[in-house]
Design a protein around this motif. Structure first.
Motif, PDB file in Angstrom:
ATOM      1  N   ARG A   1      -0.272 -17.942  -1.018  1.00 28.16           N
ATOM      2  CA  ARG A   1      -0.073 -16.784  -0.087  1.00 28.16           C
ATOM      3  C   ARG A   1       0.528 -15.673  -0.905  1.00 28.16           C
ATOM      4  NH1 ARG A   1       0.672 -17.677   5.429  1.00 28.16           N
ATOM      5  NH2 ARG A   1       2.573 -16.308   5.434  1.00 28.16           N
ATOM      6  N   VAL A   2      -0.266 -14.922  -1.601  1.00 30.36           N
ATOM      7  CA  VAL A   2       0.054 -13.919  -2.524  1.00 30.36           C
ATOM      8  C   VAL A   2       0.012 -12.525  -2.179  1.00 30.36           C
ATOM      9  CG1 VAL A   2      -0.072 -15.738  -4.465  1.00 30.36           C
ATOM     10  CG2 VAL A   2      -2.039 -14.118  -3.920  1.00 30.36           C
ATOM     11  N   PRO A   3       0.640 -11.307  -2.602  1.00 28.64           N
ATOM     12  CA  PRO A   3       0.275 -10.144  -2.267  1.00 28.64           C
ATOM     13  C   PRO A   3      -0.945  -9.786  -3.063  1.00 28.64           C
ATOM     14  CG  PRO A   3       2.528 -10.363  -3.299  1.00 28.64           C
ATOM     15  CD  PRO A   3       1.808 -11.563  -3.236  1.00 28.64           C
ATOM     16  N   PHE A   4      -2.032  -8.853  -2.643  1.00 28.10           N
ATOM     17  CA  PHE A   4      -2.927  -8.411  -3.242  1.00 28.10           C
ATOM     18  C   PHE A   4      -3.240  -7.172  -2.677  1.00 28.10           C
ATOM     19  CE2 PHE A   4      -4.862 -11.034   0.459  1.00 28.10           C
ATOM     20  CZ  PHE A   4      -5.797  -9.996   1.138  1.00 28.10           C
ATOM     21  N   ILE A   5      -4.227  -6.518  -3.667  1.00 29.03           N
ATOM     22  CA  ILE A   5      -4.883  -5.372  -3.513  1.00 29.03           C
ATOM     23  C   ILE A   5      -6.481  -5.707  -3.226  1.00 29.03           C
ATOM     24  CG2 ILE A   5      -5.772  -3.066  -4.381  1.00 29.03           C
ATOM     25  CD1 ILE A   5      -3.309  -2.757  -6.043  1.00 29.03           C
ATOM     26  N   ILE A   6      -7.181  -4.967  -2.249  1.00 30.19           N
ATOM     27  CA  ILE A   6      -8.457  -5.433  -2.207  1.00 30.19           C
ATOM     28  C   ILE A   6      -9.175  -4.166  -1.675  1.00 30.19           C
ATOM     29  CG2 ILE A   6      -8.193  -5.850   0.331  1.00 30.19           C
ATOM     30  CD1 ILE A   6     -10.160  -8.264  -0.027  1.00 30.19           C
ATOM     31  N   SER A   7     -10.379  -3.901  -2.220  1.00 32.64           N
ATOM     32  CA  SER A   7     -11.209  -2.665  -1.991  1.00 32.64           C
ATOM     33  C   SER A   7     -12.570  -2.848  -1.945  1.00 32.64           C
ATOM     34  CB  SER A   7     -10.838  -1.862  -3.415  1.00 32.64           C
ATOM     35  OG  SER A   7     -11.604  -2.312  -4.437  1.00 32.64           O
TER      36      SER A   7
ATOM     37  N   LYS B   1      -2.444   3.659 -13.510  1.00 34.40           N
ATOM     38  CA  LYS B   1      -0.876   3.571 -13.328  1.00 34.40           C
ATOM     39  C   LYS B   1      -0.770   2.932 -12.009  1.00 34.40           C
ATOM     40  CE  LYS B   1       3.487   6.006 -12.978  1.00 34.40           C
ATOM     41  NZ  LYS B   1       4.016   5.215 -12.024  1.00 34.40           N
ATOM     42  N   LEU B   2      -1.734   3.341 -10.925  1.00 36.86           N
ATOM     43  CA  LEU B   2      -1.308   2.545  -9.748  1.00 36.86           C
ATOM     44  C   LEU B   2      -1.566   0.977  -9.968  1.00 36.86           C
ATOM     45  CD1 LEU B   2      -3.527   4.057  -6.673  1.00 36.86           C
ATOM     46  CD2 LEU B   2      -3.709   1.366  -7.233  1.00 36.86           C
TER      47      LEU B   2
ATOM     48  N   ALA C   1       5.599  -3.820  -3.777  1.00 41.62           N
ATOM     49  CA  ALA C   1       5.853  -2.428  -3.568  1.00 41.62           C
ATOM     50  C   ALA C   1       4.480  -1.689  -3.378  1.00 41.62           C
ATOM     51  CB  ALA C   1       6.734  -1.852  -4.433  1.00 41.62           C
ATOM     52  N   SER C   2       4.524  -0.576  -2.717  1.00 38.05           N
ATOM     53  CA  SER C   2       3.428   0.111  -2.377  1.00 38.05           C
ATOM     54  C   SER C   2       2.759   0.788  -3.781  1.00 38.05           C
ATOM     55  CB  SER C   2       3.780   1.395  -1.578  1.00 38.05           C
ATOM     56  OG  SER C   2       2.568   2.190  -1.404  1.00 38.05           O
ATOM     57  N   PRO C   3       1.661   0.600  -4.275  1.00 41.66           N
ATOM     58  CA  PRO C   3       1.185   1.191  -5.543  1.00 41.66           C
ATOM     59  C   PRO C   3       1.176   2.452  -5.546  1.00 41.66           C
ATOM     60  CG  PRO C   3      -0.414  -0.662  -4.474  1.00 41.66           C
ATOM     61  CD  PRO C   3       0.486  -0.245  -3.330  1.00 41.66           C
ATOM     62  N   ALA C   4       1.073   3.529  -4.516  1.00 40.20           N
ATOM     63  CA  ALA C   4       1.284   4.794  -4.720  1.00 40.20           C
ATOM     64  C   ALA C   4       1.767   5.292  -3.215  1.00 40.20           C
ATOM     65  CB  ALA C   4      -0.035   5.159  -4.797  1.00 40.20           C
ATOM     66  N   PRO C   5       2.143   6.525  -3.720  1.00 38.45           N
ATOM     67  CA  PRO C   5       2.771   7.383  -2.454  1.00 38.45           C
ATOM     68  C   PRO C   5       1.997   7.297  -1.228  1.00 38.45           C
ATOM     69  CG  PRO C   5       3.276   8.618  -4.483  1.00 38.45           C
ATOM     70  CD  PRO C   5       2.365   7.425  -4.684  1.00 38.45           C
TER      71      PRO C   5
ATOM     72  N   ASN D   1      -1.914  12.998  -4.294  1.00 37.74           N
ATOM     73  CA  ASN D   1      -2.885  13.059  -3.209  1.00 37.74           C
ATOM     74  C   ASN D   1      -3.940  11.966  -3.183  1.00 37.74           C
ATOM     75  OD1 ASN D   1      -4.467  13.921  -5.151  1.00 37.74           O
ATOM     76  ND2 ASN D   1      -4.359  16.175  -4.508  1.00 37.74           N
ATOM     77  N   VAL D   2      -4.072  11.119  -4.243  1.00 37.01           N
ATOM     78  CA  VAL D   2      -5.030  10.368  -4.518  1.00 37.01           C
ATOM     79  C   VAL D   2      -5.178   9.437  -3.105  1.00 37.01           C
ATOM     80  CG1 VAL D   2      -4.017   8.419  -5.492  1.00 37.01           C
ATOM     81  CG2 VAL D   2      -6.006   8.914  -6.082  1.00 37.01           C
ATOM     82  N   VAL D   3      -4.214   9.211  -2.311  1.00 36.18           N
ATOM     83  CA  VAL D   3      -4.313   8.267  -1.131  1.00 36.18           C
ATOM     84  C   VAL D   3      -4.540   9.159  -0.197  1.00 36.18           C
ATOM     85  CG1 VAL D   3      -3.113   6.632   0.272  1.00 36.18           C
ATOM     86  CG2 VAL D   3      -3.349   6.208  -2.344  1.00 36.18           C
TER      87      VAL D   3
END
Length: 517
Positions: free
Chosen positions: A318-324, A449-450, A460-464, A491-493
């Motif tokens: 049960r780990v945090p992840f980014i997925i795309s 950087k993200l 934490a959120s990777p970007a604003p 503005n990347v997100v």
């Protein structure tokens, strides 16, 4: 087209032009002598496994341990690669240029670390290649830029693929067939045992992969429990595990055995014969017109028939992840395909062309519909399923995005768009500096950087403006990343409802999320 990928030479020359100093680190693999330049210590070609040759061919990896000194300043050979016959030229251009040497003796890893690092977070990179090809030994995956600019430690490694890594052999125990994944697990252990010597924190490890590397990451999440995962976070780009048949497919291995001169019935005698076949002979077969495909099989230890159900039941890590996924993940795989009726009859015989067309914008050509279907079935819908199931299972820190940046110097085939893996040059900072636009250079810094910020703090959120993911139509939590020329951190997100891109998955998920029997 080859000049597009001259970035390998351009980037390597720029990175290592400065004078090199020798640095040493004591590990379980021996005292490793690497080099240091411009604030980064670099160790290339650290042996982590015994050579998987001779009697060790098609055996689980055996850890390499030593007290001797090992020089580690040259990228190691790739494992033997298989490039699908029809698309071999383009795949080799994109994923293997300039081509490193290949060897069956290939279980090596690489580490980039800030010089004099102390207790830093770590990311472990797993390359893609359909579990048929791929290597960490190309300049596109050079860790220098990320480590220099982001202050983290990056490790990469080679693992066995195709028939060497996933034989699907009835001559072997069922649990002895997913060897490439066992190689990956050995690397995870090596990192836990040794990364502190490089200045890394073994409790702050993120595993990161793209395509088959992303499939590998999702597999690691599903096989590890909340108590034993050797990583605290994950990044998955394009692909995640979905349901698969529990019945082992052995036809490819049986056909291969006969083609390379071992026609005995399955068993010890045939396996003994096959272990004596030169690796060069096997490579010739794999890359010839009769070369079969090889894939993982369900063993209920490393690979499962229903990984999504394991997540639902709380059995996985049960780990945090980014997925795309990428906006145009399908274009690379559908070049020259322009008959929707034939495509569906081959891959989805219960789906009619009218049903498929109804899922997408009207007026698309057959080729474009096929490209959309491949993107959705193979990449978009699996990432949506994995995200949705994980969030509904109560894992709070899931961040999902779709990548949409299109740059002229990366359009290496017609109508490529934001094609499968085109984002990697931006993350690694290995874009072609002689052709990249200012926007591409800016996006590389933003994107890198993200990713690094997530490695440093995965809760934490990777970007604003990028909220934690919540599936459905009532919230805007799916990040459209780098669409419409937006490349700045500010503005990347663009956060949108996931339903805006997941609509076709209402059909395709029936083929991806089912109870295998």
């Amino acid at each position: 087209m080859r000049s597009v990928f001259a970035l390998a030479v351009v980037y390597a020359s720029a990175c290592y032009a400065a004078s090199l100093a020798t640095v040493s680190v004591k590990t379980t693999s021996g005292t490793i002598q690497g080099t240091s330049t411009d604030g980064v210590s670099i160790f290339k070609g650290i042996r982590y496994g015994q050579p998987p040759t001779g009697d060790l061919r098609w055996q689980p990896p055996v850890a390499f341990t030593s007290n001797a000194t090992q020089t580690a300043n040259t990228l190691p050979p790739s494992c033997i690669q298989q490039f699908p016959f029809a698309g071999a030229a383009l795949n080799e251009l994109i994923f293997n240029t300039p081509a490193p040497p290949e060897s069956e003796d290939c279980l090596f890893l690489n580490v980039w670390a800030p010089t004099n690092a102390s207790n830093l977070p770590v990311v472990v990179w797993i390359y893609g290649g359909a579990l048929a090809f791929g290597t960490a030994s190309i300049a596109e995956y050079d860790g220098f830029s990320m480590v220099k600019n982001q202050g983290i430690i990056l490790a990469s490694f080679n693992y066995r693929t195709n028939v060497f890594g996933f034989p699907g052999s009835p001559d072997l125990p069922l649990t002895g067939n997913n060897l490439g994944f066992l190689d990956q697990e050995l690397v995870f252990k090596w990192v836990q045992n040794n990364i502190a010597a490089f200045g890394g924190n073994p409790t702050e490890v993120t595993i990161w992969g793209e395509s088959a590397g992303s499939k590998s990451v999702s597999g690691a999440i599903s096989r590890h429990t909340p108590a034993d995962a050797p990583f605290r976070a994950a990044i998955m780009e394009s692909v995640a595990d979905t349901s698969m048949s529990p019945t082992p497919l052995v036809a490819s291995f049986n056909n291969f055995s006969g083609e390379v001169g071992c026609g005995q019935t399955p068993g010890d005698a045939r396996l003994a014969c096959l272990k004596k076949v030169p690796a060069s002979t096997i490579r010739t077969y794999l890359n010839g017109p009769k070369g079969a495909s090889f894939r993982p099989i369900v063993d209920n230890q490393v690979t499962f028939a229903d990984p999504l159900q394991r997540i639902r039941q709380g059995l996985g890590a049960r780990v945090p992840f980014i997925i795309s996924n990428n906006q145009d993940d399908g274009t690379l795989f559908t070049i020259g395909q322009d008959n929707l009726t034939n495509y569906l009859a081959t891959h989805f015989p219960t789906v009619t062309p009218a049903q498929a067309r109804a899922l997408y914008t009207s007026g698309l050509s057959d080729h474009d519909v096929i490209s959309q279907v491949v993107k959705d079935v193979t990449f978009l819908c699996p990432t949506g399923l994995w995200s949705n199931v994980t969030v509904l299972a109560g894992v709070p820190n899931v961040f999902r995005y779709s990548y949409g940046a299109v740059f002229a110097d990366l359009q290496v085939f017609p109508n490529a768009g934001a094609w499968h893996s085109s984002e990697l040059r931006e993350i690694f900072g290995t874009y072609n500096s002689s052709t990249a636009t200012a926007a591409e250079v800016t996006l590389s810094a933003t994107y890198q950087k993200l990713v690094a910020d997530f490695v440093k703090n995965p809760t934490a959120s990777p970007a604003p403006n990028w909220p934690r993911y919540i599936p459905g139509s009532n919230t805007k939590t799916l990040a459209k990343l780098a669409y419409n020329g937006n490349v700045l951190t500010s503005n990347v997100v663009e956060a949108v409802q996931s339903d805006l891109i997941d609509g076709p998955c209402s059909l395709w998920n029936k083929f991806l999320d089912f109870r295998p029997t």
